[in-house]
Scaffold this motif. Sequence first.
Motif, PDB file in Angstrom:
ATOM      1  N   GLN A  24     102.486 -26.517 -18.783  1.00 51.16           N
ATOM      2  CA  GLN A  24     103.679 -25.772 -18.378  1.00 51.16           C
ATOM      3  C   GLN A  24     104.510 -25.300 -19.569  1.00 51.16           C
ATOM      4  O   GLN A  24     105.113 -24.241 -19.531  1.00 51.16           O
ATOM      5  CB  GLN A  24     104.540 -26.632 -17.449  1.00 51.16           C
ATOM      6  CG  GLN A  24     103.883 -26.943 -16.115  1.00 51.16           C
ATOM      7  CD  GLN A  24     103.738 -25.719 -15.247  1.00 51.16           C
ATOM      8  OE1 GLN A  24     104.694 -25.260 -14.657  1.00 51.16           O
ATOM      9  NE2 GLN A  24     102.544 -25.164 -15.176  1.00 51.16           N
ATOM     10  N   ASP A  79      96.785 -18.421 -10.146  1.00 53.25           N
ATOM     11  CA  ASP A  79      96.577 -19.712  -9.494  1.00 53.25           C
ATOM     12  C   ASP A  79      95.112 -20.148  -9.562  1.00 53.25           C
ATOM     13  O   ASP A  79      94.811 -21.345  -9.513  1.00 53.25           O
ATOM     14  CB  ASP A  79      97.011 -19.655  -8.032  1.00 53.25           C
ATOM     15  CG  ASP A  79      98.514 -19.535  -7.904  1.00 53.25           C
ATOM     16  OD1 ASP A  79      99.223 -19.938  -8.854  1.00 53.25           O
ATOM     17  OD2 ASP A  79      98.983 -19.033  -6.870  1.00 53.25           O
ATOM     18  N   LYS A 121     104.525 -22.352 -17.334  1.00 53.53           N
ATOM     19  CA  LYS A 121     105.351 -22.523 -16.126  1.00 53.53           C
ATOM     20  C   LYS A 121     105.621 -21.202 -15.421  1.00 53.53           C
ATOM     21  O   LYS A 121     105.901 -21.182 -14.216  1.00 53.53           O
ATOM     22  CB  LYS A 121     106.662 -23.224 -16.475  1.00 53.53           C
ATOM     23  CG  LYS A 121     107.644 -22.403 -17.274  1.00 53.53           C
ATOM     24  CD  LYS A 121     108.902 -23.203 -17.565  1.00 53.53           C
ATOM     25  CE  LYS A 121     109.935 -22.377 -18.329  1.00 53.53           C
ATOM     26  NZ  LYS A 121     110.463 -21.266 -17.510  1.00 53.53           N
ATOM     27  N   GLY A 170     102.870 -25.269 -11.619  1.00 52.96           N
ATOM     28  CA  GLY A 170     102.178 -26.386 -10.994  1.00 52.96           C
ATOM     29  C   GLY A 170     100.937 -26.848 -11.722  1.00 52.96           C
ATOM     30  O   GLY A 170     100.429 -27.931 -11.462  1.00 52.96           O
ATOM     31  N   LYS A 171     100.410 -26.025 -12.640  1.00 57.15           N
ATOM     32  CA  LYS A 171      99.234 -26.435 -13.402  1.00 57.15           C
ATOM     33  C   LYS A 171      99.662 -27.115 -14.693  1.00 57.15           C
ATOM     34  O   LYS A 171     100.829 -27.054 -15.094  1.00 57.15           O
ATOM     35  CB  LYS A 171      98.354 -25.219 -13.715  1.00 57.15           C
ATOM     36  CG  LYS A 171      97.654 -24.616 -12.518  1.00 57.15           C
ATOM     37  CD  LYS A 171      96.798 -23.433 -12.936  1.00 57.15           C
ATOM     38  CE  LYS A 171      96.017 -22.875 -11.751  1.00 57.15           C
ATOM     39  NZ  LYS A 171      94.881 -23.733 -11.408  1.00 57.15           N
TER      40      LYS A 171
END
Length: 305
Positions: free
Chosen positions: A262, A301, A253, A258-259
């Motif tokens: 987390q 990201d 997280k 968002g992936k």
Amino acid sequence: MMAVKVTSILIYPIKSCRGISVSEAPLSSTGVRWDRQWLVVNSKGRACTQRVEPKLALVQVELPQDAFAAAWKPTNTSYLVIRAPGMDELKVSLCRPSQTCDGVSVWEWSGSALDEGDEASKWFTNYLGKPSRLVRFNEELETRPVEPSYAPGPGFRIMFSDGAPFLLVSQESLDSLNERLEEPVPINRFRPNILVDGCEPFSEDLWKEIRIESLTFSGIKLCSRCKVPTINQETAVSASEPTETLMKFRLGKDLCPGKKGQGMVFFGQNMVCHDNLHEENGKIIKVGDPVYVLKTFSSYDETST
């Protein structure tokens, strides 16, 4: 391009048992030669690992010294030698066994494997205190591909590894973690294949493509860590560290909001090699080899978890 050095090459012939440190190693299409080629299974054919059998950490393995030469082939007098506290030495022939064992499973994969016989079964059954067998990956009949969502493209395969042919960690990442711990931990807690030195801590997270000698590797997935790093590899005793500390700065997280993953902690980079790796090609990596970082992800990201 940034030059880094390979400082250790580590091989784990039997999944979840002790590793072997070598100065050089030939590569195959499934990773470093001999890596995770054997597996201990329970009475249902399911993989036994340190997650549920921490005593496997104390099982030492030894291969013939010549086994890491590129063109070496086993003979009738070539053995995998296995030792553990309180146990007699076990010798397992490196020649291909004739027996097979169906219904072997490790994570999502299931298939047949080569059975190393009753003597090896009795040894591990006595050591673990429950019915067990030692099996070898059956390369002639079985294929276990790397998850294509992480490594699209043909030919990426593994034997009994968790998910990728290679795991790379930097010494600087380990040092950074140990600076936060009251009691430092050795690299064997994280079971990498390739340890490198000469970069910034955790910079390997963002290595998209590297070259070691003439071989090109791609980072495909940050390595999520299970219970194993909390197990002392010299005593087989588990504690809360280093996972408790890793949770403070290496959670999914925090790294990749968002992936998926987390709530998991990450340490090290899973990799594949793009070269056509067959034993007869004689492709070898060595301690001291320079590592060239060719491409990097611009941020977490872009990485996979």
